[in-house]
Design a protein around this motif. Structure first.
Motif, short mmCIF file in Angstrom:
data_model
loop_
_atom_site.label_atom_id
_atom_site.label_comp_id
_atom_site.label_asym_id
_atom_site.label_seq_id
_atom_site.Cartn_x
_atom_site.Cartn_y
_atom_site.Cartn_z
N GLY A 10 -12.41 8.32 30.92
CA GLY A 10 -11.51 8.27 29.77
C GLY A 10 -10.06 8.13 30.20
O GLY A 10 -9.30 7.36 29.60
N ARG A 11 -9.66 8.84 31.25
CA ARG A 11 -8.30 8.71 31.75
C ARG A 11 -8.06 7.32 32.31
O ARG A 11 -6.97 6.75 32.13
CB ARG A 11 -8.04 9.76 32.83
CG ARG A 11 -7.89 11.18 32.28
CD ARG A 11 -7.28 12.09 33.33
NE ARG A 11 -8.11 12.20 34.51
CZ ARG A 11 -9.03 13.12 34.69
NH1 ARG A 11 -9.25 14.04 33.74
NH2 ARG A 11 -9.76 13.16 35.80
N LYS A 13 -9.52 4.55 31.33
CA LYS A 13 -9.41 3.62 30.20
C LYS A 13 -8.04 3.73 29.55
O LYS A 13 -7.41 2.73 29.21
CB LYS A 13 -10.51 3.91 29.18
CG LYS A 13 -11.90 3.50 29.63
CD LYS A 13 -12.90 3.74 28.52
CE LYS A 13 -14.29 3.26 28.93
NZ LYS A 13 -15.28 3.47 27.86
N LEU A 14 -7.58 4.98 29.37
CA LEU A 14 -6.26 5.18 28.79
C LEU A 14 -5.17 4.56 29.66
O LEU A 14 -4.27 3.87 29.17
CB LEU A 14 -6.00 6.67 28.60
CG LEU A 14 -4.60 7.06 28.10
CD1 LEU A 14 -4.36 6.50 26.70
CD2 LEU A 14 -4.44 8.57 28.10
N ALA A 15 -5.27 4.78 30.97
CA ALA A 15 -4.28 4.21 31.89
C ALA A 15 -4.33 2.69 31.88
O ALA A 15 -3.29 2.03 31.92
CB ALA A 15 -4.53 4.75 33.30
N ARG A 17 -5.29 0.65 29.40
CA ARG A 17 -4.72 0.11 28.16
C ARG A 17 -3.21 0.28 28.12
O ARG A 17 -2.48 -0.64 27.71
CB ARG A 17 -5.37 0.80 26.96
CG ARG A 17 -6.86 0.47 26.81
CD ARG A 17 -7.52 1.30 25.74
NE ARG A 17 -8.94 0.98 25.63
CZ ARG A 17 -9.79 1.64 24.84
NH1 ARG A 17 -9.36 2.66 24.10
NH2 ARG A 17 -11.07 1.27 24.81
N CYS A 18 -2.72 1.43 28.54
CA CYS A 18 -1.27 1.65 28.54
C CYS A 18 -0.58 0.77 29.57
O CYS A 18 0.53 0.28 29.34
CB CYS A 18 -0.95 3.12 28.83
SG CYS A 18 -1.46 4.27 27.53
N GLY A 78 1.10 7.48 29.92
CA GLY A 78 -0.30 7.12 29.79
C GLY A 78 -0.73 6.11 30.83
O GLY A 78 -1.88 6.12 31.29
N ALA A 81 -1.95 7.90 33.79
CA ALA A 81 -2.88 9.00 33.52
C ALA A 81 -3.91 9.17 34.62
O ALA A 81 -4.36 10.28 34.89
CB ALA A 81 -3.59 8.75 32.18
N ASP A 82 -4.29 8.07 35.28
CA ASP A 82 -5.28 8.18 36.36
C ASP A 82 -4.65 8.60 37.68
O ASP A 82 -5.36 8.98 38.61
CB ASP A 82 -6.01 6.84 36.53
CG ASP A 82 -5.05 5.69 36.75
OD1 ASP A 82 -3.85 5.85 36.43
OD2 ASP A 82 -5.49 4.63 37.23
N ALA A 275 -11.60 -0.96 30.78
CA ALA A 275 -11.38 -0.56 29.39
C ALA A 275 -12.48 -1.05 28.47
O ALA A 275 -12.73 -0.46 27.42
CB ALA A 275 -10.03 -1.07 28.91
#
Length: 295
Positions: A10-11, A13-15, A17-18, A78, A81-82, A275
């Motif tokens: 999840g982190r 994917k967030l990283a 996309r951001c 974000g 995030a990773d 993502a």
């Protein structure tokens, strides 16, 4: 035991996309325009008539700029995030975070003067989007040690000439050379060569040797020392330009010049693929195992 990979996925994917959003050229252009717009708002607020008449409009525009800057920082956070430590290793990220976060500190929001100064610091964030301005700021920072040495030498020269001026001109011109402090102030103003003609004329009325005093000071302070300072700044500018070029070059010796761009493109492609993966962890692996163990 539950697989800890879904949280990490999840982190990631967030990283991903951001990162796609923050690396887009349109994102940087929007933030850059917002910084310039915020600077224009601060200029408009200096006109008391316009500030009183359009107070609500200016406050609304300022709140919109603050919301946009806050969203920008959230996206940048974000994007890391990773790897959170990577965000705090960048000095520009720390500067942007401090400037934006200061608007939410209660004591700062209540102090109008301090808040305006911190809002003014947002204008410096334009260096993040202008490489040449960033090089100049780095050059100024690297020239500080050399500038400190220059200031020490300049102060020493100024003090010596001030003492000589006090000895020679204190009785005849106490307004300019009555004390070492006045003499240093007079000579400091003469460094720009402004008023040197009047000073030489006044000195010639006292002694013809004063021309040697003023000519040597003008040659040493206004030409030699100033050129030394210019040389220090130019040397720092070359070093800052080399640092910027090294940062843009590939980190692997002997690699192709565009390998860094290829790595960035591959990373974006991997982020987009990451993502697009299913949310449930292990689903692709299970489907692959099912296809191999089928009848």
């Amino acid at each position: 035991m539950r697989d800890p990979r879904p949280a990490g996925r999840g982190r990631m994917k967030l990283a991903a996309r951001c990162r796609v959003a923050t690396e887009a050229p349109a994102f940087g252009m929007v933030v850059f325009c917002a910084i310039l717009f915020n600077a224009a708002l601060m200029g408009v607020e200096t006109y008391s008539g316009l500030a009183a008449e359009y107070r609500l409009v200016l406050q609304g525009a300022e709140n919109c700029c603050l919301a946009l800057f806050t969203l920008e920082m959230l996206l940048r956070l974000g994007a890391c995030a990773d790897r959170p430590k990577a965000f705090f290793r960048d000095p520009w990220n720390l500067f942007d975070l401090a400037v934006v976060a200061s608007a939410f500190v209660p004591l700062v929001r209540e102090n109008t003067t301090l808040l305006r100064l911190l809002r003014l610091a947002r204008v410096l964030r334009t260096a993040r989007f202008l490489p040449h301005l960033r090089i100049l700021l780095i050059a100024v920072g690297r020239s500080l040690p050399g500038t400190a040495s220059f200031l020490f030498v300049g102060a020493l020269v100024l003090y010596v000439y001030a003492m000589v001026g006090w000895v020679c001109f204190a009785r005849s011109d106490p307004g300019h050379y009555g004390s070492v402090g006045r003499a240093m102030l007079t000579l400091f103003l003469l460094t720009t060569l402004d008023g040197l003609t009047d000073a030489v004329r006044a000195g010639l009325q006292i002694s013809r040797l004063s021309i040697v005093y003023y000519a040597s000071y003008a040659l040493l302070a206004s030409f030699v020392l100033v050129n030394v300072l210019i040389g220090v700044v130019l040397n720092s500018l070359d070093e800052a330009r080399e640092m910027e070029e090294e940062a843009n070059r590939a980190p692997v010796p002997g690699a192709d010049p565009d390998v860094r761009a290829r790595i960035a493109t591959a990373r974006r492609a991997l982020d987009e693929i990451e993502a697009s993966l299913p949310v449930a962890a292990g689903r692709p692996e299970r489907q692959l195992e099912a296809s191999h163990t089928g009848p």
